[in-house]
Scaffold this active site. Structure first.
Site, mmCIF file in Angstrom:
data_model
loop_
_atom_site.group_PDB
_atom_site.id
_atom_site.type_symbol
_atom_site.label_atom_id
_atom_site.label_comp_id
_atom_site.label_asym_id
_atom_site.label_seq_id
_atom_site.Cartn_x
_atom_site.Cartn_y
_atom_site.Cartn_z
ATOM 1 N N CYS A 364 0.780 -1.229 0.041
ATOM 2 C CA CYS A 364 -0.098 0.115 0.085
ATOM 3 C C CYS A 364 0.641 1.317 -0.127
ATOM 4 C CB CYS A 364 -0.995 0.064 1.137
ATOM 5 S SG CYS A 364 -0.212 -0.130 2.693
ATOM 6 N N HIS A 498 -1.612 0.320 7.456
ATOM 7 C CA HIS A 498 -2.414 0.702 6.223
ATOM 8 C C HIS A 498 -2.096 2.163 5.928
ATOM 9 C CE1 HIS A 498 -4.454 -0.026 2.650
ATOM 10 N NE2 HIS A 498 -5.631 0.731 2.917
ATOM 11 N N ASP A 519 -8.342 4.698 -1.890
ATOM 12 C CA ASP A 519 -7.528 3.523 -0.888
ATOM 13 C C ASP A 519 -7.010 2.553 -2.150
ATOM 14 O OD1 ASP A 519 -6.883 1.362 0.548
ATOM 15 O OD2 ASP A 519 -8.764 1.390 1.558
#
Length: 584
Positions: A364, A498, A519
């Site tokens: 991520c 995250h 996201d």
């Protein structure tokens, strides 16, 4: 004149002697001369002596007794019938066997004499009136004196009403003590008959040193030796206590070290530092599983693997996970819809990059950097400064971070990753994004919201700081329009586990603020719904209110311009102890 050798009474005729013996002695109760058994019949006494005292042998007798007995047997044969002879022989054998045991029997030692005299009389009841009559010669020397001794030592016991049968034979005893002695004789005989080969195989372990003993008595002596040794040394208890304490402390240290190693391995697996390979290896394994399940043909596998190797060699992202035009679609949506918003601020055009099979679960941070870089390349201030006009792949981003560490940026972070990111699945965070931007010559600033500042573990100051960032483009006196797309790059938002990218902000009529977040965990299909007519439904995944951000800590990386060569050197020196702005 005949004399009864049992009671000493003198009788004239032989027939009267027979009647005397039958009536006075044979029909009365018998007493055992070897123990306290009494109140039994003649036959019961004979059975008792043969079963309870079989090991007793008659003592040697003198010549006078032998002659007396022989004359007794001879006369008996002339006056008794065959049945009386058998009774007489049984009686005599019982009498003479009982006459020899006095020294070896402890229970009735007072009743037995050591002199070779005749034993106590043995009484029996006979249904038939038959008796064993022994005539005595008047010429026998000293026989009268012997009769008197026997009469003086003879004891009589009253009959016991309660009887105790032996559990091992047919004998019935008149007393529980007699029964106990009788049973003990059985047990002694049984033990002597069994011998040492029948001993129990049970073993006994010493509780102190684990020595194995064959019986309990040996174990007791062995343990007493331990106790005597400990008693001889007064400091042994203190030494033992210290030894036990040291062993316990050592055991605890070993357990703590084991738990620490397991926890470190767990962290390595979590952050991709366990040596399982990086982006390329994970992508190959994913395709291999697809081939094994029949979802991919072997020919397709080899083609895609060749394309992957070519993309990695070039260092440019293949664009398979990119979605363009997202911020433009949001701008059009707010222009036409969402009338409950007073103001909407949007960042410059930004492409969405989602995770691929090669970086799923750990990529991520790299994908958010790609989003940020795609926006910087569209802004004039930064596009002219950036040399590369393409978005690098994840392995190329890892090489860029390693190059920044070699320049001296963030030595603590480099030590944390052991100076190596390529070929790993290591996570990166806000500090690595700062290092990347600095090495590209872009000024960056880290803001740390290290604790909640609102009710319910919310972060209202985070929302206010995002509003200040987007409002800096409309500081003129003019009233900003309801929907404004700025020339600012998105913000990098990091929390535990995250990271995401903030590409805009809503302000409702009631004053509430709402972040617009892209996201990397969203798939390409979900993101492309923002480009379709179904945007009103897909935008729900983009909006984030106060109650949606409730992690304990958040970090934001904001771009604030470009760095000169001197500013870049200063930033490298300052990164040796990297600091962030803490709010509150």
């Amino acid at each position: 004149m005949l004399t009864c050798e049992i009671c000493g009474e003198e009788i004239l005729l032989e027939e009267d002697m027979k009647s005397h013996l039958l009536l006075s002695h044979l029909e009365k109760d018998m007493d055992c001369p070897l123990c306290s058994l009494s109140g039994v019949s003649y036959d019961e006494l004979c059975f008792h002596i043969s079963s309870a005292h079989p090991e007793k042998q008659p003592r040697e007798q003198g010549p006078a007794q032998i002659s007396s007995k022989s004359s007794y047997a001879a006369e008996t044969n002339t006056v008794t019938t065959e049945r009386e002879e058998s009774q007489t022989s049984q009686s005599c054998s019982a009498i003479y066997s009982c006459d020899t045991i006095g020294e070896k029997t402890s229970t009735s030692a007072s009743d037995i004499t050591t002199d070779p005299v005749r034993p106590k009389p043995i009484h029996t009841h006979e249904k038939e009136r038959s008796s064993t009559v022994r005539p005595f010669d008047e010429d026998s020397d000293g026989i009268e004196s012997k009769h008197n001794k026997v009469k003086q030592k003879r004891l009589s016991s009253p009959r016991k009403e309660k009887l105790y049968p032996c559990p091992m034979c047919a004998l019935v005893c008149s007393s529980c003590f007699v029964l106990q002695e009788h049973v003990e004789l059985h047990l002694q005989e049984q033990h002597s008959a069994e011998g040492p080969s029948s001993t129990c195989d049970k073993t006994f372990e010493c509780p102190v040193c684990s020595v194995i003993c064959s019986d309990s008595f040996t174990l007791q002596e062995h343990v007493e030796l331990h106790l005597d040794y400990k008693a001889a040394s007064p400091d042994s208890d203190l030494k033992l206590a210290r030894q036990l304490q040291q062993e316990e402390e050592q055991r605890k240290r070993q357990e703590e070290a084991h738990q620490e190693r397991e926890g470190f391995k767990k962290l390595q697996r979590q952050f991709g530092l366990d040596g399982r390979g990086g982006y390329c290896r994970q992508m190959e394994r994913t395709m291999e599983r697809a081939v094994a399940r029949g979802l991919m043909a072997p020919a397709d596998f080899h083609c895609k693997r060749a394309e992957l190797m070519e993309s990695l060699a070039s260092g440019v992202d293949d664009g398979r996970t990119r979605t363009q035009g997202v911020t433009r679609a949001l701008y059009e949506y707010y222009q036409a819809e969402c009338r409950d918003c007073v103001h909407v601020w949007l960042s410059a055009d930004t492409d969405h990059y989602c995770s691929s099979p090669g970086d799923k679960g750990w990529g991520c941070g790299y994908r958010n950097f790609q989003m940020l870089l795609s926006s910087l390349q569209r802004i004039d201030m930064y596009s002219s400064f950036l040399q590369e006009k393409s978005v690098p792949s994840i392995p190329q981003v890892q090489r860029m971070i390693e190059g920044a560490w070699k320049e001296g940026l963030d030595p603590q972070g480099a030590s944390h990753f052991n100076q190596r990111l390529q070929g790993t699945r290591a996570w990166i965070g806000a500090t690595e994004i700062y290092v990347l931007l600095t090495t590209l010559g872009i000024r960056a600033h880290i803001i740390d919201f290290h604790q909640p500042t609102g009710p319910g573990d919310t972060h209202p100051q985070l929302f206010e700081r995002v509003k200040q960032y987007f409002c800096q483009s409309s500081r003129s006196g003019k009233l900003p329009p309801r929907v404004l797309q700025t020339s600012l790059p998105p913000l990098y938002l990091q929390h535990q586990g995250h990271s995401r990218s903030i590409v805009g902000l809503e302000q409702k009529k009631n004053g509430r603020l709402c972040l617009l977040v892209l996201d990397p965990g969203s798939s390409v299909s979900d993101t492309r719904k923002l480009l379709s007519k179904d945007i009103s439904t897909a935008i729900r995944n983009v909006r984030k209110f106060h109650y949606n951000l409730k992690h304990k800590q958040y970090q934001v990386v904001a771009v604030q311009g470009v760095l000169s060569a001197e500013d870049k050197e200063i930033s490298i020196l300052n990164s040796k102890k990297l600091c962030a702005e803490r709010i509150p």
